[in-house]
Write a protein that holds these residues in place. Structure first.
Motif, PDB file in Angstrom:
ATOM      1  N   ASN A  46      -1.733  -2.010  -2.591  1.00 13.22           N
ATOM      2  CA  ASN A  46      -1.884  -2.385  -1.182  1.00 13.22           C
ATOM      3  C   ASN A  46      -2.038  -1.169  -0.277  1.00 13.22           C
ATOM      4  OD1 ASN A  46      -1.319  -5.505  -0.922  1.00 13.22           O
ATOM      5  ND2 ASN A  46       0.132  -4.732  -2.445  1.00 13.22           N
ATOM      6  N   LEU A  55      -0.180   1.495  -0.006  1.00  7.92           N
ATOM      7  CA  LEU A  55       1.076   1.976   0.576  1.00  7.92           C
ATOM      8  C   LEU A  55       1.712   3.029  -0.324  1.00  7.92           C
ATOM      9  CD1 LEU A  55       2.574  -1.493   1.605  1.00  7.92           C
ATOM     10  CD2 LEU A  55       1.426   0.163   3.115  1.00  7.92           C
ATOM     11  N   PRO A  56       2.495   3.941   0.255  1.00  5.09           N
ATOM     12  CA  PRO A  56       3.196   4.917  -0.585  1.00  5.09           C
ATOM     13  C   PRO A  56       4.337   4.234  -1.346  1.00  5.09           C
ATOM     14  CG  PRO A  56       3.875   5.158   1.706  1.00  5.09           C
ATOM     15  CD  PRO A  56       2.746   4.163   1.698  1.00  5.09           C
ATOM     16  N   GLY A  57       4.577   4.670  -2.562  1.00  2.53           N
ATOM     17  CA  GLY A  57       5.639   4.089  -3.369  1.00  2.53           C
ATOM     18  C   GLY A  57       6.468   5.155  -4.050  1.00  2.53           C
ATOM     19  N   ALA A  90       2.815  -1.284  -4.482  1.00  5.77           N
ATOM     20  CA  ALA A  90       2.591  -0.492  -3.268  1.00  5.77           C
ATOM     21  C   ALA A  90       1.220   0.167  -3.304  1.00  5.77           C
ATOM     22  CB  ALA A  90       3.691   0.557  -3.131  1.00  5.77           C
ATOM     23  N   ARG A  91       0.878   0.750  -4.430  1.00  9.41           N
ATOM     24  CA  ARG A  91      -0.421   1.417  -4.551  1.00  9.41           C
ATOM     25  C   ARG A  91      -1.571   0.432  -4.398  1.00  9.41           C
ATOM     26  NH1 ARG A  91       0.873   5.263  -9.821  1.00  9.41           N
ATOM     27  NH2 ARG A  91       2.145   6.822  -8.723  1.00  9.41           N
ATOM     28  N   THR A 110      -1.081  -8.447  -6.237  1.00  9.63           N
ATOM     29  CA  THR A 110       0.347  -8.170  -6.062  1.00  9.63           C
ATOM     30  C   THR A 110       1.252  -9.325  -6.483  1.00  9.63           C
ATOM     31  OG1 THR A 110      -0.186  -6.665  -4.235  1.00  9.63           O
ATOM     32  CG2 THR A 110       2.099  -7.445  -4.401  1.00  9.63           C
TER      33      THR A 110
END
Length: 417
Positions: free
Chosen positions: A129, A131-133, A126-127, A272
């Motif tokens: 890309n 994005l929050p994870g 997520a990080r 990823t």
């Protein structure tokens, strides 16, 4: 050596006609050494001992595991009995239920360890890309998927593991190569390692991580065609795969002071998809953890549906992951090195002494409910080994080896009475 075959011979010796060469078992066992928990274990050892110390610890552990695995494998080739049946005739029918429950709980703990790795990998993905994870959310999601695949049927995932293990090995090799190109070859230990340890403790941690495989080796090795093949299978596995895996973990850990291969993959820009390939083996291993534990408990509590054990095991493992079992990974594998070796020592001693000339099928008849000598040996040896580990009392400086020796001495003394 399919799961169907395991079920077919769960309560009887394996017939000679379905045996296989030892090298096939050796390759399966060697694959046990290639995984994310093994990288974490090797990283901690390297940071505490330095490169040479970590390699020496891995070599010693590989030899000890090979010796232990050879003994349990030879017993299984002679008897063609599963671990459950070997434990049953040593501990009694009720005693085997106790041991089975302990082994199932250990599988639940390993589920928690691998669920943690899944959550960590998803957070890193997520990080990467932007994005929050949320670690907890990913752990819960991953656990639900793993439980679902076990309930529905994990055989397709199990076959996929045959591809996943070589891919994981390739990724780890790539991490090592990039580390050497970027940071060079660092051999000195960390001045402030996350888990300070001596050489003996490091060896014991490695033994503990693989001791469940050694103790339950009969489930695989009873299919080996000969005793010589059983020994060869062990020689082709632990003494080679364990040092190689620990070396692959030590090089990047010492150069970067990082114990998480997921963070290294992200830092090196592998992308990823590689993170998803890393997490694939944790999925397959956890499906196997739930399957094995549900079979074990199903034999102990036949009136309870296996589905209940699968869901219970996944739930317990998820809770352990959320509680931070990964942060206590080294103490966890050290503890395994104390409680599992006595079990194997007891059924191996029995196989070489009171059951040496017995027919395997006949030896399973008329068993007592509890064999107090075996149960007392296991309980006393665990207590003594735990006290020795934390009080500094030691015979060999390797707690897991101490536990085995103590169990052998106590059992021999009690059987002589």
């Amino acid at each position: 050596m399919s799961n169907e075959a395991d079920d077919a011979y769960a309560h009887s010796p394996v017939p000679e006609g379905v045996t296989v060469p030892g090298w096939r078992v050796g390759l399966i066992v060697a694959s046990f050494s290639i995984g994310l928990p093994d990288f974490l274990n090797g990283s901690h050892n390297a940071l505490a001992l330095g490169f040479s110390g970590a390699v020496i610890a891995a070599l010693l552990a590989g030899l000890i595991l090979c010796a232990g695995g050879s003994m349990t494998a030879i017993v299984s080739v002679r008897t063609r009995l599963s671990t459950y049946l070997l434990v049953r005739r040593s501990f009694g029918t009720g005693g085997a239920a106790l041991i089975n429950t302990v082994i199932a709980l250990i599988h639940f703990c390993w589920f928690g360890v691998n669920a943690s790795f899944f959550g960590e990998a998803m957070v890193e993905a997520a990080r990467a890309n932007g994005l929050p994870g949320n670690f907890a959310a990913f752990v819960v999601l991953g656990s639900i998927l793993m439980m679902g695949s076990t309930v529905i049927g994990f055989r397709a995932l199990d076959r996929l593991a045959l591809v996943a293990v070589p891919l994981l090995a390739a990724i780890l090799l790539a991490v090592v190569v990039v580390t050497l190109e970027t940071h060079g070859f660092v051999t000195a230990p960390d001045s402030n390692p996350p888990e300070p340890m001596t050489l003996g403790i490091a060896v014991s941690a490695l033994i503990g991580a693989y001791m469940l495989a050694v103790a339950t080796m009969p489930d695989l090795s009873r299919y080996t065609s000969s005793q010589r093949g059983a020994i060869a299978s062990m020689a082709l596995s632990f003494p080679i795969a364990t040092p190689l895996m620990m070396t692959a973990a030590a090089i990047p850990a010492l150069a970067t002071h990082e114990t998480s291969v997921m963070k290294l993959v992200t830092a090196y820009g592998f992308g990823t998809p590689v993170l998803f390939l890393l997490v694939l083996p944790t999925w397959t291993v956890n499906a196997l953890n739930l399957y094995s534990s549900s079979l074990s408990l199903g034999s102990t509590f036949p009136k309870v549906r296996q589905l209940v054990f699968t869901l219970a095991g996944g739930t317990i493992g998820t809770i352990l992951a959320l509680m931070g079992i990964l942060e206590a990974f080294i103490p966890f594998v050290l503890f395994l090195g104390l409680i599992i070796p006595p079990i194997a020592a007891i059924y191996v001693i029995d196989a070489w002494t009171r059951y040496r000339r017995a027919d395997a099928a006949e030896s399973l008849r008329g068993l007592p409910r509890f064999d107090w000598r075996a149960i007392a040996t296991w309980a006393i040896s665990v207590v003594v080994a735990v006290l020795g580990t934390y009080k500094g009392w030691t015979i060999t400086t390797v707690p897991a080896l101490d536990a085995t020796i103590i169990a052998g001495l106590i059992y021999a003394a009690l059987r002589a009475r």
